[in-house]
Design a protein around this motif. Structure first.
Motif, PDB file in Angstrom:
ATOM      1  N   TYR A 163       3.145   4.448  13.456  1.00 42.86           N
ATOM      2  CA  TYR A 163       2.734   3.275  12.668  1.00 42.86           C
ATOM      3  C   TYR A 163       1.469   2.638  13.239  1.00 42.86           C
ATOM      4  CZ  TYR A 163       6.793   3.025   9.621  1.00 42.86           C
ATOM      5  OH  TYR A 163       7.718   3.281   8.657  1.00 42.86           O
ATOM      6  N   LEU A 164       1.269   2.811  14.551  1.00 41.93           N
ATOM      7  CA  LEU A 164       0.089   2.200  15.166  1.00 41.93           C
ATOM      8  C   LEU A 164      -1.168   3.019  14.927  1.00 41.93           C
ATOM      9  CD1 LEU A 164       1.703   1.074  18.521  1.00 41.93           C
ATOM     10  CD2 LEU A 164       1.118  -0.331  16.549  1.00 41.93           C
ATOM     11  N   GLU A 165      -0.989   4.193  14.359  1.00 49.59           N
ATOM     12  CA  GLU A 165      -2.120   5.092  14.170  1.00 49.59           C
ATOM     13  C   GLU A 165      -2.599   5.117  12.726  1.00 49.59           C
ATOM     14  OE1 GLU A 165      -2.506   8.263  16.780  1.00 49.59           O
ATOM     15  OE2 GLU A 165      -2.371   6.407  17.928  1.00 49.59           O
ATOM     16  N   LEU A 166      -1.861   4.460  11.839  1.00 46.82           N
ATOM     17  CA  LEU A 166      -2.263   4.484  10.427  1.00 46.82           C
ATOM     18  C   LEU A 166      -3.474   3.572  10.232  1.00 46.82           C
ATOM     19  CD1 LEU A 166       1.276   4.213   8.807  1.00 46.82           C
ATOM     20  CD2 LEU A 166      -0.213   6.216   8.795  1.00 46.82           C
ATOM     21  N   PRO A 167      -4.366   3.947   9.333  1.00 47.72           N
ATOM     22  CA  PRO A 167      -5.542   3.099   9.108  1.00 47.72           C
ATOM     23  C   PRO A 167      -5.133   1.750   8.508  1.00 47.72           C
ATOM     24  CG  PRO A 167      -5.434   4.868   7.477  1.00 47.72           C
ATOM     25  CD  PRO A 167      -4.347   5.138   8.469  1.00 47.72           C
ATOM     26  N   ASP A 168      -5.849   0.685   8.883  1.00 52.08           N
ATOM     27  CA  ASP A 168      -5.547  -0.596   8.255  1.00 52.08           C
ATOM     28  C   ASP A 168      -6.289  -0.676   6.926  1.00 52.08           C
ATOM     29  OD1 ASP A 168      -7.113  -1.771  11.194  1.00 52.08           O
ATOM     30  OD2 ASP A 168      -8.104  -0.956   9.416  1.00 52.08           O
ATOM     31  N   THR A 169      -6.025  -1.727   6.171  1.00 57.95           N
ATOM     32  CA  THR A 169      -6.595  -1.781   4.828  1.00 57.95           C
ATOM     33  C   THR A 169      -6.987  -3.201   4.455  1.00 57.95           C
ATOM     34  OG1 THR A 169      -6.174  -1.391   2.477  1.00 57.95           O
ATOM     35  CG2 THR A 169      -4.276  -1.981   3.809  1.00 57.95           C
ATOM     36  N   THR A 170      -8.048  -3.320   3.655  1.00 58.44           N
ATOM     37  CA  THR A 170      -8.410  -4.638   3.134  1.00 58.44           C
ATOM     38  C   THR A 170      -8.030  -4.762   1.662  1.00 58.44           C
ATOM     39  OG1 THR A 170     -10.650  -3.868   2.629  1.00 58.44           O
ATOM     40  CG2 THR A 170     -10.312  -4.883   4.783  1.00 58.44           C
ATOM     41  N   GLU A 171      -7.299  -3.768   1.151  1.00 54.57           N
ATOM     42  CA  GLU A 171      -6.722  -3.897  -0.191  1.00 54.57           C
ATOM     43  C   GLU A 171      -5.541  -4.860  -0.086  1.00 54.57           C
ATOM     44  OE1 GLU A 171      -7.714  -2.002  -2.745  1.00 54.57           O
ATOM     45  OE2 GLU A 171      -8.727  -0.269  -1.849  1.00 54.57           O
ATOM     46  N   PRO A 172      -5.470  -5.853  -0.946  1.00 58.67           N
ATOM     47  CA  PRO A 172      -4.344  -6.786  -0.841  1.00 58.67           C
ATOM     48  C   PRO A 172      -3.013  -6.102  -1.143  1.00 58.67           C
ATOM     49  CG  PRO A 172      -5.604  -7.186  -2.849  1.00 58.67           C
ATOM     50  CD  PRO A 172      -6.371  -6.171  -2.061  1.00 58.67           C
ATOM     51  N   ILE A 173      -1.996  -6.419  -0.361  1.00 59.44           N
ATOM     52  CA  ILE A 173      -0.652  -5.897  -0.602  1.00 59.44           C
ATOM     53  C   ILE A 173       0.181  -7.051  -1.142  1.00 59.44           C
ATOM     54  CG2 ILE A 173       1.375  -4.804   0.445  1.00 59.44           C
ATOM     55  CD1 ILE A 173      -0.515  -3.611   2.551  1.00 59.44           C
ATOM     56  N   ALA A 174       0.227  -7.164  -2.463  1.00 58.13           N
ATOM     57  CA  ALA A 174       0.894  -8.314  -3.096  1.00 58.13           C
ATOM     58  C   ALA A 174       2.369  -8.361  -2.719  1.00 58.13           C
ATOM     59  CB  ALA A 174       0.739  -8.222  -4.619  1.00 58.13           C
TER      60      ALA A 174
ATOM     61  N   LEU B  34       3.767  -8.083  -0.026  1.00 67.74           N
ATOM     62  CA  LEU B  34       4.090  -8.762   1.234  1.00 67.74           C
ATOM     63  C   LEU B  34       4.339 -10.258   1.051  1.00 67.74           C
ATOM     64  CD1 LEU B  34       1.956  -6.789   3.832  1.00 67.74           C
ATOM     65  CD2 LEU B  34       4.436  -7.017   3.782  1.00 67.74           C
TER      66      LEU B  34
ATOM     67  N   SER C 176      -8.022 -10.244   2.353  1.00 68.68           N
ATOM     68  CA  SER C 176      -6.860  -9.840   3.145  1.00 68.68           C
ATOM     69  C   SER C 176      -7.188  -8.685   4.071  1.00 68.68           C
ATOM     70  CB  SER C 176      -5.723  -9.363   2.229  1.00 68.68           C
ATOM     71  OG  SER C 176      -5.550 -10.232   1.153  1.00 68.68           O
TER      72      SER C 176
ATOM     73  N   ALA D 107      -4.620  -5.893   6.227  1.00 69.55           N
ATOM     74  CA  ALA D 107      -3.248  -5.521   6.557  1.00 69.55           C
ATOM     75  C   ALA D 107      -3.247  -4.330   7.496  1.00 69.55           C
ATOM     76  CB  ALA D 107      -2.470  -5.183   5.291  1.00 69.55           C
TER      77      ALA D 107
END
Lengths: 160, 462
Positions: free
Chosen positions: A137-148, A150, B260, B262
């Motif tokens: 889980y610490l290796e997955l890329p982060d994202t700036t797409e909103p995750i509604a 959450l 955002s 995440a």
């Protein structure tokens, strides 16, 4: 939880974990009917021990990630198992761990001494692969797409 | 937000909302027992949902799905329709509540414009759909460790596809709750609405043709003035959502926007350590920690009012006090539209400024109008505490609606503590805690993120 949880979208179902030092025991979980986790070796940074205690029988096991049994198991839980229990108590609180292992233990009492199991084989490979999955889980890329989605999961303050 | 605006917000029920929520509760009760075991009463409740939607475009499909499911034929296309029906009911509640809020605040809102068709999310959705089907057949009361563990492979497959991240994060959150509640049959109170919400949203996200990611509709440049940060978290995910006002460079009117970031994480990374997971976004974190604006150049913008943050297209700007932004810009900024599939009351998070109130416990009183303060929603990664909120006299927060009532989620407060004026914002610790006690506790605990990254580096690539 009170009865109105029935009618709320946002309810805390999983109790928050308390922060703890991760260096010695990077992974602890209450899962698959066992208190199980991974303990870093004190002498070799590339080696870890997979340790577990079953909830019903309290049967315990400890061995390296290469399936070599731990040399410290002499009819009693080794230091890795003790470290596992100590860190589980820090992470989940004594109550929750004791309830999970089905033992009665008072605040400040030693949980390990209340366990009455014997060494028994456990699926170390499964636990180790759960640990690797956890680390991934610490290796997955982060994202700036909103995750509604959450919005259902607000951050809250930890207890204690 | 003035006392009269709060009064208008709270003034009486919105017609139809209660009846709609009753229909949802009926649906949720059926899901507690499982669609394979519907008794006559539960079948009647599903039929009531179909009845309520009869004259809508969904009507015929919902009627058929309810008929098939009550007859024992629980196909995944029928479940998808039922999830859509429940979502439509909540969409109506969302619109009613948000409409009331906009009217009370005098807030104008952009109308929804469907973005040009984007490629639909594609990938390993079948396994997730089957698992959700299994859940619906079994019902929450029947969930055990085996059923929970059966989701592992489906979720692992989703995590590998960044376009399916929303579904992966949602399922991971649901699974952790089910796992912690196993066997659910022995639970005192099943969180029926919550789990049905998560189930329905997840099932919709597995439908062919549903877009997994927000497609930009254009780019925008201008000055972004943060109002505050809303933090979302479960065991394996964290998201910071910054609410702010954008002053577009082209001189057009100011707009309420969000941006955002995440990241996925593990459950042992909590509290102030969360910020370290977001260290790839130093400009955003600095704007938060130092209360500064951000100057954006050609940043992609979605139809839902989300700025897709681009670190290399943002420059940290001048100091910008969020309270000043709220006082000066909040009243006339244009609010964004809500995407059709996201219309659910849980997504209502409207920035407001409240001043001159008193607080008693978890209730705020403004000119005799009372509003619940959501003290559970103060994140551990920032300095906001129930005590600070209780001592506050001004608050930038988000208005939310859950459990049949409005709630205020504080994002920042101005308070008087020991006769001194203090201010606390949720993002104050974005570059590290500023409270010496917290710094010390963090130092004692060691760097969780660094420890686990080292372990991952050593063990994952063997």
């Amino acid at each position: 939880m009170s009865a109105d949880v029935w009618e709320r979208s946002v309810v805390r179902v999983v109790p928050p974990l308390r922060p703890r030092k991760l260096a010695k025991v990077p992974f602890v979980e209450l899962a698959d009917g066992r208190l199980q986790g991974v303990v870093s070796s004190g002498s070799d940074i590339a080696r870890v021990y997979v340790s577990s205690i079953a909830t019903r029988t309290h049967g315990y096991s400890c061995g390296t990630n290469n399936n070599r049994p731990c040399g410290g198991l002499h009819g009693a839980p080794c230091k890795h198992l003790r470290a596992l229990v100590d860190e589980a108590v820090l992470q989940y609180g004594l109550d929750r761990v004791a309830r999970y292992l089905r033992v009665d233990v008072g605040e400040g009492e030693d949980l390990v001494s209340r366990l009455d199991g014997a060494p028994e084989p456990a699926p170390a490979a499964v636990v180790f692969s759960r640990f690797l999955r956890h680390l991934a889980y610490l290796e997955l890329p982060d994202t700036t797409e909103p995750i509604a989605e959450l919005h259902w999961f607000p951050a809250t303050r930890a207890v204690g | 937000m003035l006392g009269v605006q709060l009064a208008a917000l709270l003034d009486g029920e919105v017609p139809g909302v209660e009846e709609t929520l009753d229909l949802v509760a009926g649906f949720d009760a059926a899901l507690v027992h499982g669609f394979a075991r519907l008794d006559e009463e539960q079948a009647g409740r599903l039929a009531a949902v179909a009845g309520a939607l009869r004259d809508t475009p969904l009507g015929p499909a919902v009627g058929e799905a309810v008929e098939k499911i009550t007859a024992g034929s629980i196909g995944d296309e029928h479940l998808g329709v039922l999830a859509g029906a429940r979502t439509a009911l909540f969409g109506a509640v969302h619109d009613a509540r948000l409409g009331r809020l906009d009217a009370a605040l005098g807030r104008s809102r952009a109308s929804w414009e469907e973005p040009a068709s984007a490629p639909a999310a594609d990938g390993p959705l079948g396994a997730s759909r089957s698992w959700l089907q299994e859940l619906a057949i079994t019902g929450w009361r029947g969930v055990d460790h085996d059923l929970v563990s059966a989701s592992d492979q489906a979720i692992s497959a989703l995590l590998g596809e960044s376009r399916l991240r929303r579904l992966a994060v949602l399922l991971d959150g649901l699974v952790a709750e089910l796992r912690a509640s196993c066997p659910v049959a022995t639970m005192d109170h099943v969180p029926a609405r919550r789990w049905a919400d998560l189930w329905a949203r997840a099932l919709l996200l597995t439908q062919p043709g549903v877009q997994g990611v927000a497609e930009p509709v254009g780019v925008v440049s201008g000055r972004f003035l943060p109002l505050g940060v809303d933090v979302h978290e479960h065991g394996t995910a964290v998201q910071i959502q910054v609410h702010g006002v954008l002053e577009p460079a082209d001189g057009s009117s100011a707009r309420l926007m969000r941006t955002s970031v995440a990241a996925t994480k593990v459950d042992t990374i909590v509290g102030p350590a969360l910020w370290r997971l977001l260290d790839g976004y130093p400009a955003l974190l600095r704007a938060l920690a130092e209360h500064r604006s951000a100057d954006l150049a050609d940043v992609p913008l979605t139809a839902a009012g989300d700025l897709l943050w681009r670190e290399d297209q943002a420059t940290v700007g001048e100091p910008a006090d969020p309270f000043a932004t709220a006082r000066l810009r909040l009243a006339d900024a244009l609010a964004p539209a809500v995407p059709p599939l996201e219309r659910h009351p849980v997504r209502i998070a409207e920035p407001v400024l409240l001043e001159g109130y008193t607080i008693n416990g978890d209730t705020l009183d403004l000119d005799g109008n009372t509003l619940a303060v959501d003290l559970d929603r103060l994140p551990g990664c920032g300095p906001l505490t129930p005590e600070l909120v209780a001592a506050s006299s001004a608050c930038v927060g988000l208005l939310r609606w859950d459990g049949g009532r409005w709630l205020l989620q504080p994002l920042a407060v101005q308070a008087t503590v020991k006769r001194k004026a203090v201010e606390a914002h949720g993002g104050d610790w974005a570059l590290g805690p500023t409270d010496p006690k917290v710094v010390k506790a963090e130092a004692r605990a060691g760097d969780a993120v660094a420890v686990l990254r080292e372990r991952a580096g050593r063990l994952l690539r063997k």
